[in-house]
Design a protein around this motif. Sequence first.
Motif, PDB file in Angstrom:
ATOM      1  N   ALA A 149       0.830  -1.209   0.000  1.00  0.00           N
ATOM      2  CA  ALA A 149       0.000   0.000   0.000  1.00  0.00           C
ATOM      3  C   ALA A 149       0.863   1.257   0.000  1.00  0.00           C
ATOM      4  CB  ALA A 149      -0.948  -0.016   1.202  1.00  0.00           C
ATOM      5  N   ALA A 150       1.941   1.248   0.780  1.00  0.00           N
ATOM      6  CA  ALA A 150       2.844   2.401   0.821  1.00  0.00           C
ATOM      7  C   ALA A 150       3.480   2.627  -0.549  1.00  0.00           C
ATOM      8  CB  ALA A 150       3.921   2.204   1.891  1.00  0.00           C
ATOM      9  N   ASP A 151       3.910   1.547  -1.189  1.00  0.00           N
ATOM     10  CA  ASP A 151       4.514   1.654  -2.516  1.00  0.00           C
ATOM     11  C   ASP A 151       3.512   2.222  -3.516  1.00  0.00           C
ATOM     12  OD1 ASP A 151       6.671   1.112  -4.454  1.00  0.00           O
ATOM     13  OD2 ASP A 151       5.271  -0.382  -5.230  1.00  0.00           O
ATOM     14  N   LYS A 152       2.285   1.764  -3.432  1.00  0.00           N
ATOM     15  CA  LYS A 152       1.236   2.239  -4.338  1.00  0.00           C
ATOM     16  C   LYS A 152       0.973   3.733  -4.128  1.00  0.00           C
ATOM     17  CE  LYS A 152      -3.324   0.918  -5.997  1.00  0.00           C
ATOM     18  NZ  LYS A 152      -4.421  -0.039  -5.894  1.00  0.00           N
ATOM     19  N   LYS A 153       0.948   4.174  -2.865  1.00  0.00           N
ATOM     20  CA  LYS A 153       0.738   5.598  -2.564  1.00  0.00           C
ATOM     21  C   LYS A 153       1.889   6.440  -3.113  1.00  0.00           C
ATOM     22  CE  LYS A 153      -1.841   4.664   1.650  1.00  0.00           C
ATOM     23  NZ  LYS A 153      -1.733   4.595   3.125  1.00  0.00           N
ATOM     24  N   LEU A 154       3.107   5.929  -2.983  1.00  0.00           N
ATOM     25  CA  LEU A 154       4.263   6.659  -3.516  1.00  0.00           C
ATOM     26  C   LEU A 154       4.181   6.786  -5.038  1.00  0.00           C
ATOM     27  CD1 LEU A 154       7.011   5.080  -1.260  1.00  0.00           C
ATOM     28  CD2 LEU A 154       6.395   7.517  -1.305  1.00  0.00           C
ATOM     29  N   THR A 155       3.794   5.719  -5.695  1.00  0.00           N
ATOM     30  CA  THR A 155       3.636   5.759  -7.153  1.00  0.00           C
ATOM     31  C   THR A 155       2.571   6.773  -7.540  1.00  0.00           C
ATOM     32  OG1 THR A 155       4.358   3.477  -7.437  1.00  0.00           O
ATOM     33  CG2 THR A 155       2.992   4.399  -9.197  1.00  0.00           C
ATOM     34  N   LYS A 156       1.479   6.769  -6.818  1.00  0.00           N
ATOM     35  CA  LYS A 156       0.382   7.702  -7.110  1.00  0.00           C
ATOM     36  C   LYS A 156       0.859   9.155  -6.965  1.00  0.00           C
ATOM     37  CE  LYS A 156      -4.419   8.631  -5.923  1.00  0.00           C
ATOM     38  NZ  LYS A 156      -5.549   8.296  -5.059  1.00  0.00           N
ATOM     39  N   LEU A 157       1.594   9.453  -5.894  1.00  0.00           N
ATOM     40  CA  LEU A 157       2.125  10.804  -5.707  1.00  0.00           C
ATOM     41  C   LEU A 157       3.076  11.193  -6.842  1.00  0.00           C
ATOM     42  CD1 LEU A 157       2.863  10.914  -1.870  1.00  0.00           C
ATOM     43  CD2 LEU A 157       1.210  12.329  -3.122  1.00  0.00           C
ATOM     44  N   ALA A 158       3.945  10.265  -7.203  1.00  0.00           N
ATOM     45  CA  ALA A 158       4.912  10.542  -8.270  1.00  0.00           C
ATOM     46  C   ALA A 158       4.189  10.834  -9.582  1.00  0.00           C
ATOM     47  CB  ALA A 158       5.865   9.365  -8.434  1.00  0.00           C
ATOM     48  N   GLU A 159       3.214   9.995  -9.919  1.00  0.00           N
ATOM     49  CA  GLU A 159       2.516  10.123 -11.189  1.00  0.00           C
ATOM     50  C   GLU A 159       1.514  11.278 -11.205  1.00  0.00           C
ATOM     51  OE1 GLU A 159       0.961   6.182 -11.793  1.00  0.00           O
ATOM     52  OE2 GLU A 159       2.873   5.458 -12.601  1.00  0.00           O
ATOM     53  N   ALA A 160       1.042  11.688 -10.024  1.00  0.00           N
ATOM     54  CA  ALA A 160       0.059  12.766  -9.937  1.00  0.00           C
ATOM     55  C   ALA A 160       0.685  14.144 -10.108  1.00  0.00           C
ATOM     56  CB  ALA A 160      -0.695  12.690  -8.613  1.00  0.00           C
TER      57      ALA A 160
END
Length: 167
Positions: A149-160
């Motif tokens: 979940a943490a990795d997914k949140k980091l990806t979302k922030l990066a891509e957003a």
Amino acid sequence: MGIFSKDIKTMDDLFVHTLQDMYYAEKQIHKSLPKMIDKATDPQLKQGLVTHRGETEGHIKRLEQVFIQHGAEAKGVDCPAIDGILEEADEVLGEVADKQVVDAAIIACAQAVEHYEITRYGTLAAWAKQLGRNDCATLLQQNLDEEFAADKKLTKLAEAGINRQAA
């Protein structure tokens, strides 16, 4: 003790050694997160790191519970892999002057940590099941799920936007 040390003779020995590795790793990660939090400029990234530091405290507590359930001493062993990942993060963050680029670098460094944790927790959960320790596997799976979940949140922030702003 090296991975092929004479002290590791059984699957149980390997399981406990890897638990000790992760116990050390989680404590080192917990210790290093405040530096990343201080350097982060994006409010969502900063809050995400604060939240994950709290989750890391939970990971440490779950590992301690696994040690108890498995009848092993809760202690860490040096983990050169996490030491290297954290050392590299420290070097990278010390070299970047642009604050937007720092946020992108923090995400990259944090994801390197997450991916290491994901591999270890996935392995530990599988080994716990193999050893007939579903009680331990459940706790390790909870840590694994939080790392994903943490990795997914980091990806979302990066891509957003963080990566775009850094570019």
